[in-house]
Structures are given as C-alpha cells and as structure tokens.
Design a protein around this motif. Sequence first.
Motif, PDB file in Angstrom:
ATOM      1  N   TYR A  19       0.818  -1.205   0.000  1.00  0.00           N
ATOM      2  CA  TYR A  19       0.000   0.000   0.000  1.00  0.00           C
ATOM      3  C   TYR A  19       0.859   1.266   0.000  1.00  0.00           C
ATOM      4  CZ  TYR A  19      -2.569   3.775   2.361  1.00  0.00           C
ATOM      5  OH  TYR A  19      -3.077   4.995   2.733  1.00  0.00           O
ATOM      6  N   PHE A  20       1.804   1.343   0.929  1.00  0.00           N
ATOM      7  CA  PHE A  20       2.629   2.544   1.016  1.00  0.00           C
ATOM      8  C   PHE A  20       3.499   2.716  -0.227  1.00  0.00           C
ATOM      9  CE2 PHE A  20       1.863   2.218   5.686  1.00  0.00           C
ATOM     10  CZ  PHE A  20       1.325   3.492   5.854  1.00  0.00           C
ATOM     11  N   SER A  21       3.975   1.606  -0.760  1.00  0.00           N
ATOM     12  CA  SER A  21       4.813   1.683  -1.958  1.00  0.00           C
ATOM     13  C   SER A  21       4.023   2.170  -3.165  1.00  0.00           C
ATOM     14  CB  SER A  21       5.418   0.308  -2.246  1.00  0.00           C
ATOM     15  OG  SER A  21       6.177   0.339  -3.426  1.00  0.00           O
ATOM     16  N   ILE A  22       2.843   1.575  -3.401  1.00  0.00           N
ATOM     17  CA  ILE A  22       2.018   1.967  -4.549  1.00  0.00           C
ATOM     18  C   ILE A  22       1.512   3.396  -4.381  1.00  0.00           C
ATOM     19  CG2 ILE A  22      -0.133   1.492  -5.783  1.00  0.00           C
ATOM     20  CD1 ILE A  22       0.308  -1.479  -5.056  1.00  0.00           C
ATOM     21  N   ARG A  25       3.949   6.209  -5.191  1.00  0.00           N
ATOM     22  CA  ARG A  25       4.204   6.412  -6.618  1.00  0.00           C
ATOM     23  C   ARG A  25       3.015   7.091  -7.311  1.00  0.00           C
ATOM     24  NH1 ARG A  25       6.161   0.989  -6.082  1.00  0.00           N
ATOM     25  NH2 ARG A  25       4.339   0.172  -7.198  1.00  0.00           N
ATOM     26  N   LEU A  26       1.809   6.605  -7.001  1.00  0.00           N
ATOM     27  CA  LEU A  26       0.663   7.162  -7.724  1.00  0.00           C
ATOM     28  C   LEU A  26       0.350   8.593  -7.299  1.00  0.00           C
ATOM     29  CD1 LEU A  26      -2.193   7.191  -5.908  1.00  0.00           C
ATOM     30  CD2 LEU A  26      -2.030   4.733  -6.291  1.00  0.00           C
ATOM     31  N   MET A  27       0.720   8.986  -6.085  1.00  0.00           N
ATOM     32  CA  MET A  27       0.482  10.358  -5.636  1.00  0.00           C
ATOM     33  C   MET A  27       1.237  11.378  -6.476  1.00  0.00           C
ATOM     34  SD  MET A  27       0.432   9.921  -1.468  1.00  0.00           S
ATOM     35  CE  MET A  27       0.557  11.679  -1.178  1.00  0.00           C
ATOM     36  N   ILE A 207       2.942   1.733 -12.115  1.00  0.00           N
ATOM     37  CA  ILE A 207       2.785   2.183 -10.730  1.00  0.00           C
ATOM     38  C   ILE A 207       2.182   1.097  -9.843  1.00  0.00           C
ATOM     39  CG2 ILE A 207       1.335   3.689  -9.284  1.00  0.00           C
ATOM     40  CD1 ILE A 207       1.888   5.923 -11.240  1.00  0.00           C
ATOM     41  N   ILE A 208       1.236   0.351 -10.375  1.00  0.00           N
ATOM     42  CA  ILE A 208       0.484  -0.590  -9.534  1.00  0.00           C
ATOM     43  C   ILE A 208       1.031  -2.007  -9.617  1.00  0.00           C
ATOM     44  CG2 ILE A 208      -1.618   0.787  -9.597  1.00  0.00           C
ATOM     45  CD1 ILE A 208      -2.689  -1.210 -11.691  1.00  0.00           C
TER      46      ILE A 208
END
Length: 228
Positions: A19-22, A25-27, A207-208
């Motif tokens: 969760y924190f990794s994805i 990046r997407l932010m 990203i995901i």
Amino acid sequence: MKDLKFRNEIKHYINISDYFSIRSRLMQIMRIDKNSNADREYRIRSLYFDNIRDKVLMEKINGINKREKFRIRFYNDDHSFIRLEKKSKINGLCNKISESISKNECKRILNRDIDFLKVSNKGLFVELYSKMKWDLLRPKTIVDYTREAYVYPVGNVRITFDKNIRTGIHSKNLFDKDLPTINSVDNRYIVLEVKYDEFLPAIIQDIIQTNDRPAQSISKYAAARIYG
C-alpha cells in the motif's frame, strides 16, 4: 435509452507495505478524489440486498458471468446524499447506475413499505420494486469501510484503497452511527481496486505493479456474508 457504459475492474488484496509503496508512486501523477477529507479518505456505508435463496451471494461464489446487485450507499455519515445503486457485471466488465434516494424512502424500504417505488418516475426505483415483489429481494447486510481514492483522466482511471472493511452482520439499521460491526476482511490486508474504460495507461500499469499478488474476484458483500 442511453447505452450503458461498462468499465474494466481489477481487484487485489495487498499488504501494508504494498500500500505505502504503490501510494507513494501514484500520488506523483494522480489526483486525490475531491470528496476526500484531510486524511485523504472518506467513509462508506452500504446496505446490500439479496433474496431468500441468497441468489446474489451464490452467483458471486459460482462466478456467474452475468449478475447484478442492488445496494443503498452514503458517505461520511451524511444522510442528505444517499444513492440507490445497481451494479451489473457481464463477462468481467462492470456497470453502475444510481439514483438519489431520501432517508425517509430508505426507512420505508426497510419497513417493507415499497408501493411508492412502483409509481416513481425513476426507473431504478421501479426495477427495485419489481425485484422485491417478485424475486423477494430484501435488505440483507451492512458493509462499512474507509476508502482512499485517486483519479487519472487518461483512460478514465480510478484507483482506490479500501481499508478497515467491516460488517454489521444481521443488522439492517443503516442510520445507526453506533452500529456494532466486526472485521470481515483481515486488517492486515487492503483491497486495491483499479477501474478504467477501454485501456489502462502504461504509466499506471507500472505504478500498480503487485508482483506476486494476482488479481482476484473480491466481493466485500460476500466477505460480510461469512458472518451471517
């Protein structure tokens, strides 16, 4: 009649590290949903319908390619904006239609006072009346969770993280803010949902990346029904 728009929908169970990794990046490229609070989240409460034979549940479990479910939903305990929704799935593609519904109308449905539905000028109300009258569709269970949502215009992409997923078990008391609930999904996991139209941009695919966490057929309603 306007053609229904169907969208792709992919779901994964991910852990906190994923969760924190994805999210980090997407932010960088996606916009937070405009309805989010200062913590980038909003709360959702849904009341799902099923019939006495658990048709909706069994079609989900058995992977029926064409199925539908009705629900009533509101956000952040705001009873001034409530939606009656029908979500359909055909060969893996999803569509959702909705209509506004008042708190009083919801209470009438809960009390099985449904004649007002059949004389409505809202087609979804009339359809719900038909399903409640002839298919014996009834309010079944409440599902609560917190959602963090991001949007990306190219491909009409929407990525959500659903956390703290809980169920009210047998209760149908939709407007009880103190409703006792229990976890229906292990809190170590978060549901990642990716929704898009015709294509998913390559930058979003990168990203995901979930590595060894394959897409799954996840249903918050089915998870809640484990408990009743």
